[in-house]
Design a protein around this motif. Sequence first.
Motif, PDB file in Angstrom:
ATOM      1  N   SER A 144       3.379  10.419  10.631  1.00  0.00           N
ATOM      2  CA  SER A 144       3.811   9.034  10.375  1.00  0.00           C
ATOM      3  C   SER A 144       4.617   8.834   9.115  1.00  0.00           C
ATOM      4  CB  SER A 144       2.088   8.445  10.003  1.00  0.00           C
ATOM      5  OG  SER A 144       1.478   8.350  11.633  1.00  0.00           O
ATOM      6  N   GLN A 173       1.048   3.020  14.075  1.00  0.00           N
ATOM      7  CA  GLN A 173      -0.183   3.803  14.658  1.00  0.00           C
ATOM      8  C   GLN A 173      -1.412   2.816  14.826  1.00  0.00           C
ATOM      9  OE1 GLN A 173      -0.880   7.274  12.418  1.00  0.00           O
ATOM     10  NE2 GLN A 173      -2.564   7.971  13.745  1.00  0.00           N
ATOM     11  N   ASP A 194       4.610   5.220  17.043  1.00  0.00           N
ATOM     12  CA  ASP A 194       3.638   6.233  16.375  1.00  0.00           C
ATOM     13  C   ASP A 194       2.486   6.048  17.087  1.00  0.00           C
ATOM     14  OD1 ASP A 194       2.549   7.862  14.318  1.00  0.00           O
ATOM     15  OD2 ASP A 194       2.793   6.783  12.792  1.00  0.00           O
ATOM     16  N   GLU A 195       2.326   7.208  17.782  1.00  0.00           N
ATOM     17  CA  GLU A 195       1.042   7.262  18.598  1.00  0.00           C
ATOM     18  C   GLU A 195       0.670   5.958  19.358  1.00  0.00           C
ATOM     19  OE1 GLU A 195      -2.663   9.074  16.859  1.00  0.00           O
ATOM     20  OE2 GLU A 195      -1.446  10.206  15.621  1.00  0.00           O
TER      21      GLU A 195
HETATM   22 MG   LIG Z   1      -0.048   9.334  12.117  1.00  0.00          MG
END
Ligand SMILES: [Mg+2]
Lengths: 369, 302
Positions: B41, B81, B157-158
């Motif tokens: 991240s 995220q 991000d994810e």
């Molecule tokens: Mg992360």
Amino acid sequence: MGRILAILKKEFLQMGRDRLTLGMVFALPLFQLLLFGYAIQTEVKHIPTAVFDQSLSAESRDMLEAFSASGYFDVYHAAAGYTEITHLIDSGRVKVGIIFPPDFSQRLKQGDTAAVQVLVDASDSMSSNTAIATANAIGLLKSQQIFIQKTHQAGIPYDIRVRPWYNPDGITAYYMVPAILGIIVTMTMVMMTAAAIVRERERGTLEQLMVTPIKSYELMLGKIIPYIGLGYLQITVALLVGALIFQVPIRGSLLELYGLTLFFITASLGIGILISNIAKNQMQAFQMSFFVLLPSIMLSGFLFPREAMPLVIQYLSNIIPLTYYLVIIRGIVLKGIGFSYLVPQVVALIIFSVVLIAWSIIKFKKKIV
Amino acid sequence: MITTRALTKSFGSFTAVNKISLEIRQGEIYGFLGPNGSGKSTTIRMLCGILEPTSGSGVVLGYDLIREAEKIKRKIGYMSQKFSLYDDLTVYENLDFYAGLYGIAYRERKKRIGEMIEMALLKGRQNELAANLSSGWKQRLALGCAIISRPAILFLDEPTSGVSPTARRAFFKIIQQLAHENTTIMVTTHFMDEAERCYRIAFISEGSLIADDTPENLKNEVIKGVLAEVVHPDGLFMIDDLEKLPYVKECSNHGPALHVLLESPEAVKALNDYTGVEAKIIRPSLEDVFVYLAKKHRRRVS
Ligand SMILES: [Mg+2]
Ligand SMILES: Nc1ncnc2c1ncn2[C@@H]1O[C@H](COP(=O)(O)OP(=O)(O)OP(=O)(O)O)[C@@H](O)[C@H]1O
């Protein structure tokens, strides 16, 4: 511009869905006004006083000395004429004017009653009540003194006539309601904007905003502008409550009041948005708002007249927007004076607004710390 | 599209991202993998221009990461995220807000928002508050907001954490479609099936880049030796003992099975004799590769 509009639209939508916010706008004026509408009176000392001495005699000086020695009057201005006294009181620089007639000393020597005119700005009932009572007492005391000296004298040596201006009946509500209105508005504006940025930071939506092309000033203005409308809504509610429940007369121009209030709203929003840029979380923002609002309420001249405060505190109160707004709103509502008397206050509020908002715009960085 | 040179980020004395140099080409799906806290991240945030690098440099879309961050922001999309849309706005209002921020012309807006709703399979839910959407829907809405400006690069991000397998598949399909239309995509994930679909994969551990290649090459070239799968009822308790054997390089568990890395094919027989069960030679999966890499890296550091 388009981006400011996008923020504005979003803020309005969110505001409309937030029951708490809307409740605060309407309920706060009602509760606060009813709660504080009848405030406790406190003793006042060091009332700023001007003197217009047409007699310039040992007797008039002696009398003036008695006023000063009482501790209630700070005679710091010698006026050159009646109109100057009027002007000093209108502008709020003094609250009491003492006028000695030209024949003051002569009449006294002849054994006649010598008149001293005491003008009192009674729009501030707390200090005016004190002024009136003290002036009367001084008159009686001095009279007695002369009675003892010249027991053969027939009439009362001095006759002091007091005229309470602006609020002849000394109704506390007249004085308190406009001030409470100022407090409600600054409280709402500061608290709401204090949460504005930091809430988005906490929710993670700010990170998403940071990767968009939005500019710092666009975000700040977009966050501030919707609350101006809210501030006006609240003032309208408060004025209605004041007029309908407390029968506060609005002597000046309503249009002028609304116009000048803008700068007080923006100054308050400036404080809030700056807090929001400094605070790490909403809890901190809330505490900081409290830290700012409490002195505002204590020192602005809302509860205690500024004249009664130590000099240091008086200087401190100069950096509180509410101090200036109280002069404006009391001036317009109670005295019926207009913009021309309020220029310094308005300028001060504009400076507050510009500095605080500019500071926030510079402070906000599109970076995570 | 993206080039970084020794990109580094420290928080105090802790180095979250350590001298990462990578290159991402146009139209690629670039997978970014690594254990929790490895700095994925942090790297993405630096590439988006919202986190100041401590040292090193980078160029995104021809703009300098440090000096021209604001120019980069006009041309990228980012999905953080954490879900980061407005819960108290509807699907349509969220999209409209981002359309406004990216200055999409009014004439164009309705059409574009319609496209996003279609893409994100959110038809019929335009007026639903974002708060009321399930996580799969939310994620696709967030994607819609991130790509409404038609960015050249998309950072995800994810994006598929906490989402059901079906929703995950639907999501990745959209990503592949975008890449097909020449959008460059950098995506972090913990799912191997998603990693397999990336054109290139970077693997980072404790802030350092320790592998950067195609999934095929990673599977074929990283692991030196022979990988054997052993299914044994007491497998879990055997790992330590197995690792002490001279012909075993490494051992780890994969569900009910053990994956044992051997020096040579000849060692299989010795292993069979030791465990009493038949070991099967297998081709390393990406997961094997990453477990191997992470262990190797940790050994080197300590
Ligand atoms: Mg992360
Ligand atoms: N603002 C910060 N201040 C201090 N440390 C931070 C900060 N942001 C991240 N870190 C630390 O940097 C390291 C890397 O964090 P990062 O979020 O980049 O990891 P990640 O690879 O994304 O992990 P995950 O898979 O859990 O999302 C972590 O140890 C984290 O605690």
